[in-house]
Design an enzyme around this catalytic site. Structure first.
Site, PDB file in Angstrom:
ATOM      1  N   GLU A   1      20.437  23.857  49.660  1.00 12.49           N
ATOM      2  CA  GLU A   1      21.609  24.820  49.240  1.00 12.49           C
ATOM      3  C   GLU A   1      22.303  25.393  50.414  1.00 12.49           C
ATOM      4  O   GLU A   1      21.703  25.837  51.594  1.00 12.49           O
ATOM      5  CB  GLU A   1      21.087  25.936  48.376  1.00 12.49           C
ATOM      6  CG  GLU A   1      22.296  26.838  47.973  1.00 12.49           C
ATOM      7  CD  GLU A   1      21.820  27.614  46.455  1.00 12.49           C
ATOM      8  OE1 GLU A   1      21.213  27.076  45.897  1.00 12.49           O
ATOM      9  OE2 GLU A   1      22.624  28.301  46.365  1.00 12.49           O
TER      10      GLU A   1
ATOM     11  N   GLU B   1      22.160  36.382  40.364  1.00 17.10           N
ATOM     12  CA  GLU B   1      22.789  35.067  40.139  1.00 17.10           C
ATOM     13  C   GLU B   1      21.761  34.251  39.253  1.00 17.10           C
ATOM     14  O   GLU B   1      21.585  33.056  39.473  1.00 17.10           O
ATOM     15  CB  GLU B   1      23.054  34.551  41.452  1.00 17.10           C
ATOM     16  CG  GLU B   1      23.888  35.143  42.409  1.00 17.10           C
ATOM     17  CD  GLU B   1      24.258  34.442  43.848  1.00 17.10           C
ATOM     18  OE1 GLU B   1      25.444  34.668  44.086  1.00 17.10           O
ATOM     19  OE2 GLU B   1      23.510  33.722  44.301  1.00 17.10           O
TER      20      GLU B   1
ATOM     21  N   LYS C   1      20.860  41.880  53.309  1.00 15.66           N
ATOM     22  CA  LYS C   1      21.768  41.150  53.968  1.00 15.66           C
ATOM     23  C   LYS C   1      22.459  42.127  54.965  1.00 15.66           C
ATOM     24  O   LYS C   1      22.725  43.207  54.674  1.00 15.66           O
ATOM     25  CB  LYS C   1      22.966  40.471  53.186  1.00 15.66           C
ATOM     26  CG  LYS C   1      22.283  39.185  52.311  1.00 15.66           C
ATOM     27  CD  LYS C   1      23.357  38.206  51.727  1.00 15.66           C
ATOM     28  CE  LYS C   1      22.395  37.436  50.787  1.00 15.66           C
ATOM     29  NZ  LYS C   1      23.244  36.353  49.968  1.00 15.66           N
TER      30      LYS C   1
ATOM     31  N   ASP D   1      28.459  39.425  51.352  1.00 16.31           N
ATOM     32  CA  ASP D   1      27.734  37.993  51.290  1.00 16.31           C
ATOM     33  C   ASP D   1      28.008  37.106  52.391  1.00 16.31           C
ATOM     34  O   ASP D   1      28.659  36.424  52.437  1.00 16.31           O
ATOM     35  CB  ASP D   1      28.130  37.321  49.965  1.00 16.31           C
ATOM     36  CG  ASP D   1      27.080  36.033  50.011  1.00 16.31           C
ATOM     37  OD1 ASP D   1      25.975  35.979  50.524  1.00 16.31           O
ATOM     38  OD2 ASP D   1      27.220  35.242  48.777  1.00 16.31           O
TER      39      ASP D   1
ATOM     40  N   GLU E   1      18.339  40.312  56.658  1.00 12.84           N
ATOM     41  CA  GLU E   1      18.627  38.856  56.539  1.00 12.84           C
ATOM     42  C   GLU E   1      19.964  38.466  57.001  1.00 12.84           C
ATOM     43  O   GLU E   1      20.977  39.143  56.768  1.00 12.84           O
ATOM     44  CB  GLU E   1      18.510  38.639  54.802  1.00 12.84           C
ATOM     45  CG  GLU E   1      19.147  37.257  54.674  1.00 12.84           C
ATOM     46  CD  GLU E   1      18.542  36.950  53.188  1.00 12.84           C
ATOM     47  OE1 GLU E   1      17.936  37.633  52.635  1.00 12.84           O
ATOM     48  OE2 GLU E   1      19.400  35.888  52.566  1.00 12.84           O
TER      49      GLU E   1
ATOM     50  N   GLU F   1      27.627  29.088  55.878  1.00 11.14           N
ATOM     51  CA  GLU F   1      28.310  29.058  54.555  1.00 11.14           C
ATOM     52  C   GLU F   1      29.869  29.449  54.439  1.00 11.14           C
ATOM     53  O   GLU F   1      30.697  28.819  53.735  1.00 11.14           O
ATOM     54  CB  GLU F   1      27.594  29.566  53.465  1.00 11.14           C
ATOM     55  CG  GLU F   1      28.156  29.962  52.088  1.00 11.14           C
ATOM     56  CD  GLU F   1      27.390  30.836  51.095  1.00 11.14           C
ATOM     57  OE1 GLU F   1      25.985  31.107  51.573  1.00 11.14           O
ATOM     58  OE2 GLU F   1      27.695  30.795  50.119  1.00 11.14           O
TER      59      GLU F   1
ATOM     60  N   HIS G   1      35.954  37.204  51.497  1.00  6.89           N
ATOM     61  CA  HIS G   1      35.730  36.190  50.510  1.00  6.89           C
ATOM     62  C   HIS G   1      36.980  35.692  49.959  1.00  6.89           C
ATOM     63  O   HIS G   1      37.424  35.746  48.761  1.00  6.89           O
ATOM     64  CB  HIS G   1      35.154  37.216  49.355  1.00  6.89           C
ATOM     65  CG  HIS G   1      34.382  36.625  48.484  1.00  6.89           C
ATOM     66  ND1 HIS G   1      34.550  35.250  47.723  1.00  6.89           N
ATOM     67  CD2 HIS G   1      32.969  36.707  48.210  1.00  6.89           C
ATOM     68  CE1 HIS G   1      33.578  35.089  47.060  1.00  6.89           C
ATOM     69  NE2 HIS G   1      32.387  35.642  47.467  1.00  6.89           N
TER      70      HIS G   1
END
Ligand code: GCV
Length: 701
Positions: free
Chosen positions: A173, A297, A365, A370, A392, A398, A522
């Site tokens: 992923e 999620e 995080k 994100d 994290e 990504e 985002h």
């Protein structure tokens, strides 16, 4: 003959390389440096009980010195050569007073040169001797003057961890470097020798923990078959001081155990997890523990039974007991999408401060959203003084152009780690909040796959490297790390190192400029996160849509997170809130994250918001062009294969930076209705053209 080859490779770096060796290339050094090295290290002596970790250390030293000295490095029982010394052994008599005295986390080491001659690596534990060996090799690979070898070093954080988001079927992923390196199907019978190289690379930068499967985990990983596979991995990684962790699915007692519930307060559920932990520890005695994504999620979790995250985490922590830790992720959504997205993790976790068991680490995080190209830090780092918080980071890119864009992430990591105004008195940096105790943790989502060069692009290796170095010591500078990486990865040639570092250092800001300038976030394509899609407004939850984040309309742009808006700013302690609220020049990076502005508002730069936005998009495009030109200038100084591969990706990045710039400007201009400032070109295509693009082949879903 061998000598002639060595000389040749010193003067002709154009030898083909594929990147497999990472930063552990051990190429011949200059003749004068080699002579000096031969004088200080004619032999290797080891005074430590034998162990697999000592074998790994001596193996690595001998591998490198065999190239440098052009002959095997003999192991001697005594003599004047290089010495690996455990401080509980007689060799310690030769050491300086300070050696082995200071209390420190495992892995601390010293490198001393006695009377200007003999080099001694000393440590209290075997892993310290391995880390010290790698530190010595790092210095020598950079051709650092031998007088500069002496050093004492110790990790600031106990658990320095890679989180692999690898799946049962071998896919990864958010992976952009090929299939999983773990080859689940062939385990446990066949362990790819590549995994030893993976372990070497990790140990060389101090990484000592690995979660081997995706946090979106099926319970399959907890079955006896997969425990056996994981045990085979653990056996391979153990000599290098690396403990394995498993991502655990919270509903496993139902999925595998046939129970009717996974309620953490149910005694049968608690018994099931204790038995499962015992089964794992029987196979993997040094198993690190569980990593858990719960109630996020679509993943199951304690809230499914009306319990809290603390109830869930503590139940697992008690099953693991003193043997390990439970790492519980704070990346959660509020079931009610009316709650502002960036405030949701704080709302869920802050009230639980003080309720987690001692062997639970809450993994947060770096930012509240994100892994965006730029985010403020998560306010949780200033709000849970009675909880062990771990950090994290995301190494895989990504949201930063996958492995096709060059973006050196150390400045992003450093920006987060150095952020102050946190901790219980509001005076700590993020690095200080997470450092220290036996369960202190920095984790990075790995960017590693089965591609020959491991990371999908040569420069993405630097992000793996920088993550490890900063997790070990957050005080290192991004620039210093870029330089040591470049010297080892390409050649210890100062002009080359200068040029490579000059490409790397601005690259993340360049990417921010062409993707998400001025605090935007985002804006990427739905699901795959490839390319620009600021227009998307039709996803099921409002907070999944880019329009939710930029809020652009005919009047202006930006998210008001001050007291007149969502007031997310109030989740920060006062000094940091003040810093983020600032709208003057140094704080412009956060402008549209925290503020809503009219298009014609004038900024401290002298430009209007609209003009500033366009200016930054163009600055980003120009930054990529500059990077490509600089790399072009290194043709002939970097081996042809790697040079060509990097050049090809930079050409992709040049095109995609323009695409990002053009699509974003076309969209925002359709709302702002403002002309482009003088000297800035119109987008190449219409907005409809950009909106019509589809990428079914984009990786990472
Ligand atoms: C593993 C983001 C990513 C998901 C990831 C999730 C997480 O939403 O897009 O792929 O899931 O973060 O960190 O759990």
């Amino acid at each position: 003959m061998a000598g002639a080859i060595a000389l040749l490779s010193c003067v002709a770096p154009a030898q083909a390389e594929d990147g497999y060796e990472l930063w552990l290339r051990y190429r011949p050094l200059s003749p004068s440096y080699t002579d000096e090295l031969a004088a200080v290290a004619p032999t290797l002596m080891v005074d430590a009980p034998s162990s697999m970790t000592i074998d790994a250390a001596t193996g690595e030293l001998r591998r490198a010195f065999a190239v440098w000295l052009d002959r095997p490095l003999p192991i001697a029982d005594n003599g004047a050569g290089l010495l690996l010394c455990r401080v509980d052994r007689p060799c310690a008599e030769a050491l300086p007073e300070a050696a082995g005295k200071a209390p420190a986390l495992p892995g601390a080491f010293r490198i001393d040169r006695l009377n200007g001659g003999r080099v001694i690596i000393s440590a209290r534990d075997d892993i310290g001797l391995l880390y010290g060996s790698f530190a010595l090799l790092r210095q020598i690979q950079q051709q650092a003057p031998l007088a500069e070898l002496p050093q004492a070093d110790a990790p600031r954080v106990a658990i320095r961890m890679l989180d692999h988001w690898d799946n049962v079927d071998g896919s990864v992923e958010r992976g952009y470097a090929g299939r999983s390196i773990f080859q689940w199907w062939r385990l446990p019978g066949y362990v790819d020798p590549r995994l030893t190289d993976y372990a070497r690379a990790n140990a060389s930068i101090g990484i000592n923990a690995v979660a081997v499967n995706n946090v979106n985990a099926p319970a399959t990983f907890l079955t006896p078959r997969f425990i056996a596979k994981t045990a085979a991995l653990a056996d391979t990684l153990r000599p290098y001081g690396i403990r394995v962790f498993l991502s655990a699915r919270f509903s496993a007692p139902r999925d595998l155990g046939g129970l009717a519930t996974a309620d953490p307060l149910d005694p049968d559920v608690q018994r099931w997890w204790r038995a499962k932990a015992d089964e794992i520890y029987a196979a993997i005695p040094d198993f690190g523990g569980f990593l858990v994504k719960a109630n996020s999620e679509g993943q199951p979790g304690p809230q499914d039974y009306g319990r809290t995250h603390a109830d869930g985490a503590n139940m697992l922590a008690r099953a693991v007991g003193q043997r390990g830790v439970v790492i519980w992720r704070a990346f959660v959504y509020d079931p009610d999408p009316a709650v502002e997205r960036t405030m949701q993790a704080y709302n869920a976790f802050q009230p639980l401060d003080g309720q987690f068991d001692a062997n639970v680490v809450v993994q947060v995080k770096n930012g509240p959203l994100d892994f965006q190209p730029r985010e403020p830090v998560s306010p949780l780092f200033g709000a849970m003084p009675h909880t062990q918080l771990g950090l994290e980071l995301q190494i895989t890119k990504e949201y930063l152009g996958f492995s096709t864009h060059l973006a050196y992430l150390a400045p992003l990591f450093e920006e987060a780690l150095d952020t102050g105004g946190l901790g219980k008195d509001g005076r700590a940096t993020l690095a200080e909040v997470v450092a220290g105790g036996p369960t202190s943790l920095i984790a990075g989502v790995a960017n590693i796959g089965a591609d020959r060069n491991w990371s999908g692009s040569h420069f993405d290796q630097a992000n793996w490297y920088a993550f490890g170095r900063l997790a070990w010591n957050s005080a290192l500078s991004s620039d210093a790390i870029a330089r040591e990486w470049a010297a080892q990865t390409f050649a210890p040639d100062p002009p080359l190192v200068d040029a490579v570092a000059a490409m790397m250092m601005p690259s993340r800001q360049t990417l921010v400029d062409y993707m998400t300038p001025l605090g935007l976030a985002h804006l990427m394509g739905s699901d795959h996160h490839y390319g620009p899609a600021p227009w998307v407004d039709d996803l099921a939850r409002p907070d999944w849509n880019p329009v939710y984040y930029h809020r652009a309309d005919a009047e202006g742009i930006g998210f008001d997170r001050t007291a007149t808006g969502s007031n997310a700013l109030a989740q920060y302690r006062a000094p940091l809130a003040k810093h983020y609220a600032d709208q003057r020049d140094p704080a412009l990076p956060w402008l549209l994250w925290f503020h809503r502005k009219r298009w014609d508002d004038r900024l401290s730069t002298g430009r209007t918001v609209w003009d500033e936005l366009v200016t930054r998009y163009d600055r980003g495009v120009a930054g990529v062009d500059a990077m490509a030109a600089r790399w072009d200038g290194l043709r002939g100084q970097v081996d042809a294969r790697r040079h060509g591969e990097v050049a090809a990706l930079l050409a992709v990045q040049q095109a995609e930076a323009r695409w990002w710039r053009d699509a974003s400007i076309a969209y925002f201009q359709s709302l702002s209705k403002r002309p482009l400032p003088a000297g800035h070109a119109a987008p190449a295509h219409s907005l409809d053209w950009y909106r019509a693009q589809r990428f079914p082949e984009a990786p990472g879903i």
